[in-house]
Write a protein that holds these residues in place. Structure first.
Motif, PDB file in Angstrom:
ATOM      1  N   MET A 154     -63.419  33.633   7.494  1.00  0.00           N
ATOM      2  CA  MET A 154     -63.203  34.391   6.231  1.00  0.00           C
ATOM      3  C   MET A 154     -64.165  34.251   5.161  1.00  0.00           C
ATOM      4  O   MET A 154     -64.549  35.467   4.835  1.00  0.00           O
ATOM      5  CB  MET A 154     -61.591  34.041   5.648  1.00  0.00           C
ATOM      6  N   PHE A 155     -64.309  33.142   4.929  1.00  0.00           N
ATOM      7  CA  PHE A 155     -65.376  32.877   3.962  1.00  0.00           C
ATOM      8  C   PHE A 155     -66.713  33.390   4.408  1.00  0.00           C
ATOM      9  O   PHE A 155     -67.428  34.077   3.710  1.00  0.00           O
ATOM     10  CB  PHE A 155     -65.489  31.362   3.560  1.00  0.00           C
ATOM     11  N   ALA A 156     -67.170  33.173   5.668  1.00  0.00           N
ATOM     12  CA  ALA A 156     -68.463  33.739   5.837  1.00  0.00           C
ATOM     13  C   ALA A 156     -68.484  35.318   6.134  1.00  0.00           C
ATOM     14  O   ALA A 156     -69.460  36.074   5.719  1.00  0.00           O
ATOM     15  CB  ALA A 156     -68.612  33.144   7.417  1.00  0.00           C
ATOM     16  N   ALA A 157     -67.285  35.901   6.248  1.00  0.00           N
ATOM     17  CA  ALA A 157     -66.989  37.493   6.466  1.00  0.00           C
ATOM     18  C   ALA A 157     -67.448  37.917   4.914  1.00  0.00           C
ATOM     19  O   ALA A 157     -68.049  39.071   4.793  1.00  0.00           O
ATOM     20  CB  ALA A 157     -65.897  37.816   7.111  1.00  0.00           C
ATOM     21  N   VAL A 158     -66.891  37.160   3.827  1.00  0.00           N
ATOM     22  CA  VAL A 158     -67.090  37.720   2.544  1.00  0.00           C
ATOM     23  C   VAL A 158     -68.662  37.702   2.266  1.00  0.00           C
ATOM     24  O   VAL A 158     -69.007  38.456   1.678  1.00  0.00           O
ATOM     25  CB  VAL A 158     -66.159  36.808   1.633  1.00  0.00           C
ATOM     26  N   LEU A 159     -69.314  36.619   2.795  1.00  0.00           N
ATOM     27  CA  LEU A 159     -70.623  36.285   2.217  1.00  0.00           C
ATOM     28  C   LEU A 159     -71.708  37.479   2.921  1.00  0.00           C
ATOM     29  O   LEU A 159     -72.563  37.571   2.571  1.00  0.00           O
ATOM     30  CB  LEU A 159     -71.055  34.827   2.606  1.00  0.00           C
ATOM     31  N   THR A 160     -71.091  37.936   4.109  1.00  0.00           N
ATOM     32  CA  THR A 160     -71.911  38.802   4.799  1.00  0.00           C
ATOM     33  C   THR A 160     -72.079  40.183   3.993  1.00  0.00           C
ATOM     34  O   THR A 160     -72.875  40.896   4.392  1.00  0.00           O
ATOM     35  CB  THR A 160     -71.519  39.201   6.249  1.00  0.00           C
ATOM     36  N   MET A 161     -71.212  40.440   3.300  1.00  0.00           N
ATOM     37  CA  MET A 161     -71.180  41.537   2.632  1.00  0.00           C
ATOM     38  C   MET A 161     -71.654  41.648   1.120  1.00  0.00           C
ATOM     39  O   MET A 161     -71.738  42.420   0.361  1.00  0.00           O
ATOM     40  CB  MET A 161     -69.685  41.967   2.294  1.00  0.00           C
ATOM     41  N   ARG A 162     -72.366  40.380   0.922  1.00  0.00           N
ATOM     42  CA  ARG A 162     -73.074  40.041  -0.391  1.00  0.00           C
ATOM     43  C   ARG A 162     -74.372  40.031  -0.441  1.00  0.00           C
ATOM     44  O   ARG A 162     -74.921  39.289   0.694  1.00  0.00           O
ATOM     45  CB  ARG A 162     -72.406  38.798  -1.155  1.00  0.00           C
ATOM     46  N   PRO A 163     -75.231  40.534  -1.182  1.00  0.00           N
ATOM     47  CA  PRO A 163     -76.615  40.390  -1.263  1.00  0.00           C
ATOM     48  C   PRO A 163     -76.961  38.755  -1.497  1.00  0.00           C
ATOM     49  O   PRO A 163     -76.036  38.289  -1.987  1.00  0.00           O
ATOM     50  CB  PRO A 163     -77.081  41.041  -2.181  1.00  0.00           C
ATOM     51  N   ALA A 164     -78.168  38.530  -0.987  1.00  0.00           N
ATOM     52  CA  ALA A 164     -78.326  36.951  -0.834  1.00  0.00           C
ATOM     53  C   ALA A 164     -78.224  36.334  -2.315  1.00  0.00           C
ATOM     54  O   ALA A 164     -77.745  35.302  -2.333  1.00  0.00           O
ATOM     55  CB  ALA A 164     -79.859  36.538  -0.333  1.00  0.00           C
ATOM     56  N   PRO A 165     -78.597  36.834  -3.398  1.00  0.00           N
ATOM     57  CA  PRO A 165     -78.459  36.406  -4.556  1.00  0.00           C
ATOM     58  C   PRO A 165     -77.098  36.253  -5.212  1.00  0.00           C
ATOM     59  O   PRO A 165     -76.885  35.288  -5.932  1.00  0.00           O
ATOM     60  CB  PRO A 165     -79.342  37.202  -5.601  1.00  0.00           C
ATOM     61  N   ALA A 166     -76.301  36.886  -4.511  1.00  0.00           N
ATOM     62  CA  ALA A 166     -74.924  36.825  -5.235  1.00  0.00           C
ATOM     63  C   ALA A 166     -73.929  36.036  -4.293  1.00  0.00           C
ATOM     64  O   ALA A 166     -72.895  35.866  -4.471  1.00  0.00           O
ATOM     65  CB  ALA A 166     -74.167  38.199  -5.193  1.00  0.00           C
ATOM     66  N   ARG A 167     -74.614  35.514  -3.151  1.00  0.00           N
ATOM     67  CA  ARG A 167     -73.754  34.859  -2.186  1.00  0.00           C
ATOM     68  C   ARG A 167     -73.210  33.321  -2.871  1.00  0.00           C
ATOM     69  O   ARG A 167     -72.175  33.014  -2.554  1.00  0.00           O
ATOM     70  CB  ARG A 167     -74.490  34.292  -0.928  1.00  0.00           C
ATOM     71  N   ARG A 168     -73.902  32.505  -3.507  1.00  0.00           N
ATOM     72  CA  ARG A 168     -73.377  31.425  -3.898  1.00  0.00           C
ATOM     73  C   ARG A 168     -72.169  31.375  -4.959  1.00  0.00           C
ATOM     74  O   ARG A 168     -71.396  30.578  -4.955  1.00  0.00           O
ATOM     75  CB  ARG A 168     -74.543  30.630  -4.859  1.00  0.00           C
TER      76      ARG A 168
END
Length: 184
Positions: A154-168
């Protein structure tokens, strides 16, 4: 003007080429996603496409080699006596932030036996530290390894939808929510 040709170092270069291809794939997939051209990986590694295909017959094989390096890091951390479940989840978080491309691969080829084997290794690592966390009262007694794998997915799926700068930032928010359901 003559173009300088690289000297073919033959079989003695195989291990170095393989390592260079894995490092290049990590970078290229992180920047351009799982479907990035394999020619870009070969170019970034400084090898020809023939060398790439000798080591990795298909895209999944190459991505698995990168993914397995990450799993080996998890296994090494888990082997440290003082390592905790939180330490493992932190490393998984860092790995996921660095490259969501591998989440795409795991999702796209979920029934591939090679991916299942790697996922099983991750589950085994998490299972050992989860048992310790349960005994110490740091997590709910009914929390399972499958729950953790689901949470990581679930966590990873959220990150795949974010641009790299917003992932953290997204990672911190997602784990804060997930931890509420995990904590004792």
């Amino acid at each position: 003007m003559a173009v300088a040709r690289r000297t073919n170092r033959g079989p003695s270069a195989a291990a170095g080429n393989r390592a260079a291809l894995i490092a290049a794939a990590r970078e290229v997939f992180a920047a351009a996603g799982y479907e990035a051209p394999l020619s870009a990986v070969a170019r970034a590694a400084g090898v020809g496409q023939g060398s790439l295909y000798r080591h990795f017959p298909d895209r999944t094989s190459l991505a698995l080699a990168v993914f397995e390096d990450g799993v080996a890091e998890l296994e090494a951390l888990a082997a440290e006596p003082r390592a905790t479940l939180d330490d493992l989840l932190t490393l998984i978080t860092e790995q996921t932030i660095a490259s969501t491309a591998f989440i795409e691969m795991v999702s796209a080829y979920a029934d591939d036996p090679r991916i299942i084997a790697v996922r099983d290794r991750v589950a085994k690592v998490l299972d050992g530290k989860l048992a310790e966390a349960r005994r110490a009262g740091h997590v709910r007694a009914d929390l399972t390894t499958d729950d953790l794998i689901l949470a990581v997915g679930m966590f990873a799926a959220v990150l795949t939808m974010r641009p790299a700068p917003a992932r953290r930032v997204a990672a911190a928010r997602a784990w804060a929510l997930l931890r509420r359901g995990m904590d004792a």
